[in-house]
Design a protein around this motif. Structure first.
Motif, PDB file in Angstrom:
ATOM      1  N   GLU A   1       0.693  -1.322  -0.145  1.00  0.00           N
ATOM      2  CA  GLU A   1      -0.055  -0.001   0.232  1.00  0.00           C
ATOM      3  C   GLU A   1       0.831   1.324  -0.107  1.00  0.00           C
ATOM      4  O   GLU A   1       0.258   2.282  -0.403  1.00  0.00           O
ATOM      5  CB  GLU A   1      -0.952   0.020   1.164  1.00  0.00           C
ATOM      6  N   GLU A   2       2.107   1.312   0.517  1.00  0.00           N
ATOM      7  CA  GLU A   2       2.800   2.460   0.510  1.00  0.00           C
ATOM      8  C   GLU A   2       3.368   2.963  -0.729  1.00  0.00           C
ATOM      9  O   GLU A   2       3.823   3.918  -0.924  1.00  0.00           O
ATOM     10  CB  GLU A   2       4.002   2.264   1.619  1.00  0.00           C
ATOM     11  N   ILE A   3       3.649   1.919  -1.594  1.00  0.00           N
ATOM     12  CA  ILE A   3       4.164   1.816  -3.006  1.00  0.00           C
ATOM     13  C   ILE A   3       2.897   2.395  -3.895  1.00  0.00           C
ATOM     14  O   ILE A   3       2.887   3.067  -4.864  1.00  0.00           O
ATOM     15  CB  ILE A   3       5.049   0.920  -3.428  1.00  0.00           C
ATOM     16  N   PHE A   4       1.972   1.332  -3.832  1.00  0.00           N
ATOM     17  CA  PHE A   4       0.801   1.245  -4.705  1.00  0.00           C
ATOM     18  C   PHE A   4      -0.352   1.391  -3.993  1.00  0.00           C
ATOM     19  O   PHE A   4      -0.856   0.383  -3.328  1.00  0.00           O
ATOM     20  CB  PHE A   4       0.735  -0.033  -5.519  1.00  0.00           C
ATOM     21  N   LYS A   5      -1.159   2.664  -3.951  1.00  0.00           N
ATOM     22  CA  LYS A   5      -2.166   2.607  -3.049  1.00  0.00           C
ATOM     23  C   LYS A   5      -3.339   1.897  -3.787  1.00  0.00           C
ATOM     24  O   LYS A   5      -3.394   1.819  -5.054  1.00  0.00           O
ATOM     25  CB  LYS A   5      -2.721   4.404  -3.373  1.00  0.00           C
TER      26      LYS A   5
ATOM     27  N   SER B   1      -3.621   4.134 -14.500  1.00  0.00           N
ATOM     28  CA  SER B   1      -3.003   5.415 -14.353  1.00  0.00           C
ATOM     29  C   SER B   1      -2.246   5.615 -13.222  1.00  0.00           C
ATOM     30  O   SER B   1      -1.234   6.517 -12.800  1.00  0.00           O
ATOM     31  CB  SER B   1      -4.087   6.654 -13.929  1.00  0.00           C
ATOM     32  N   ARG B   2      -1.978   4.560 -12.308  1.00  0.00           N
ATOM     33  CA  ARG B   2      -0.958   4.302 -11.264  1.00  0.00           C
ATOM     34  C   ARG B   2       0.503   4.381 -11.901  1.00  0.00           C
ATOM     35  O   ARG B   2       1.505   4.836 -11.288  1.00  0.00           O
ATOM     36  CB  ARG B   2      -1.085   3.384 -10.401  1.00  0.00           C
ATOM     37  N   PHE B   3       0.530   4.076 -13.189  1.00  0.00           N
ATOM     38  CA  PHE B   3       1.797   4.088 -13.750  1.00  0.00           C
ATOM     39  C   PHE B   3       2.089   5.398 -14.352  1.00  0.00           C
ATOM     40  O   PHE B   3       3.290   5.406 -14.966  1.00  0.00           O
ATOM     41  CB  PHE B   3       1.715   2.658 -14.913  1.00  0.00           C
ATOM     42  N   ASP B   4       1.355   6.251 -14.261  1.00  0.00           N
ATOM     43  CA  ASP B   4       1.717   7.630 -14.746  1.00  0.00           C
ATOM     44  C   ASP B   4       2.793   8.272 -13.747  1.00  0.00           C
ATOM     45  O   ASP B   4       3.593   9.182 -14.272  1.00  0.00           O
ATOM     46  CB  ASP B   4       0.565   8.529 -14.712  1.00  0.00           C
ATOM     47  N   ARG B   5       2.798   7.618 -12.663  1.00  0.00           N
ATOM     48  CA  ARG B   5       3.676   8.140 -11.548  1.00  0.00           C
ATOM     49  C   ARG B   5       4.792   7.534 -11.385  1.00  0.00           C
ATOM     50  O   ARG B   5       4.969   6.292 -11.889  1.00  0.00           O
ATOM     51  CB  ARG B   5       2.953   8.409 -10.059  1.00  0.00           C
ATOM     52  N   PRO B   6       6.169   8.003 -11.363  1.00  0.00           N
ATOM     53  CA  PRO B   6       7.227   7.330 -11.034  1.00  0.00           C
ATOM     54  C   PRO B   6       7.114   6.325  -9.921  1.00  0.00           C
ATOM     55  O   PRO B   6       6.629   6.547  -9.019  1.00  0.00           O
ATOM     56  CB  PRO B   6       8.522   8.259 -10.802  1.00  0.00           C
ATOM     57  N   ILE B   7       7.676   5.129 -10.218  1.00  0.00           N
ATOM     58  CA  ILE B   7       7.696   3.855  -9.333  1.00  0.00           C
ATOM     59  C   ILE B   7       8.989   3.963  -8.902  1.00  0.00           C
ATOM     60  O   ILE B   7      10.027   3.727  -9.622  1.00  0.00           O
ATOM     61  CB  ILE B   7       7.281   2.544  -9.942  1.00  0.00           C
ATOM     62  N   PRO B   8       9.401   3.724  -7.463  1.00  0.00           N
ATOM     63  CA  PRO B   8      10.766   3.537  -7.031  1.00  0.00           C
ATOM     64  C   PRO B   8      11.336   2.199  -7.600  1.00  0.00           C
ATOM     65  O   PRO B   8      10.782   1.420  -7.878  1.00  0.00           O
ATOM     66  CB  PRO B   8      10.725   3.505  -5.421  1.00  0.00           C
ATOM     67  N   PRO B   9      12.560   2.545  -7.659  1.00  0.00           N
ATOM     68  CA  PRO B   9      13.508   1.394  -8.224  1.00  0.00           C
ATOM     69  C   PRO B   9      13.313   0.115  -7.615  1.00  0.00           C
ATOM     70  O   PRO B   9      13.007   0.125  -6.623  1.00  0.00           O
ATOM     71  CB  PRO B   9      14.830   1.635  -8.225  1.00  0.00           C
ATOM     72  N   TYR B  10      12.988  -1.008  -8.409  1.00  0.00           N
ATOM     73  CA  TYR B  10      12.863  -2.341  -7.870  1.00  0.00           C
ATOM     74  C   TYR B  10      11.738  -2.645  -7.391  1.00  0.00           C
ATOM     75  O   TYR B  10      11.489  -3.690  -6.297  1.00  0.00           O
ATOM     76  CB  TYR B  10      14.284  -2.712  -6.830  1.00  0.00           C
ATOM     77  N   ASN B  11      10.688  -1.862  -7.593  1.00  0.00           N
ATOM     78  CA  ASN B  11       9.352  -2.198  -6.823  1.00  0.00           C
ATOM     79  C   ASN B  11       8.399  -2.655  -7.929  1.00  0.00           C
ATOM     80  O   ASN B  11       7.277  -2.766  -7.429  1.00  0.00           O
ATOM     81  CB  ASN B  11       8.775  -0.941  -6.281  1.00  0.00           C
TER      82      ASN B  11
END
Ligand code: HEM
Length: 88
Positions: free
Chosen positions: A3-7, A15-25
């Protein structure tokens, strides 16, 4: 599913992929020695599938009057359902 990375991780929300995803997540095909050998094949397969859905079907919105909310990007209230009709 963190949940902390992907609400709302269970929600279908491209659209969650429109935001940058921290590396290796986000490693849908794994990595290292056991990385998925179908990685390139399945990307090609998905593109071919999309090609056929776009070229062989007429796309119609179910409700042309569907309203939008700003979140702040304009977002269709009902998720913009569509009907696909074969053109062949
Ligand atoms: C969207 C499609 C696919 C996804 C998301 C996916 C994902 C994965 C993941 C996460 C792994 C584990 C990798 C690891 O342990 O680090 C894996 C392994 C594997 N995948 Fe896929 N895969 C897909 C499609 C395919 C296809 C189309 C094939 C074959 C034609 C395939 C064959 C394999 C094989 C044989 C392994 C085991 C590799 C090993 O353990 O050495 N995958 N896949």
């Amino acid at each position: 599913m963190n949940e902390e990375i992907f609400k709302e991780p269970n929600k279908f929300d491209p659209s969650r992929f429109d935001r940058p995803i921290p590396p290796y997540n986000f490693v849908p095909f794994g990595g290292g020695r056991r990385v998925c050998p179908g990685y390139e094949f399945t990307k090609l397969e998905t593109l071919i599938y999309m090609h056929h859905v776009v070229c062989n079907y007429k796309w119609c919105v179910v409700d042309p009057d569907e309203s939008f909310i700003c979140t702040p990007a304009p977002t269709p209230v009902m998720g913009l359902p569509i009907k696909l009709q074969s053109v062949k």
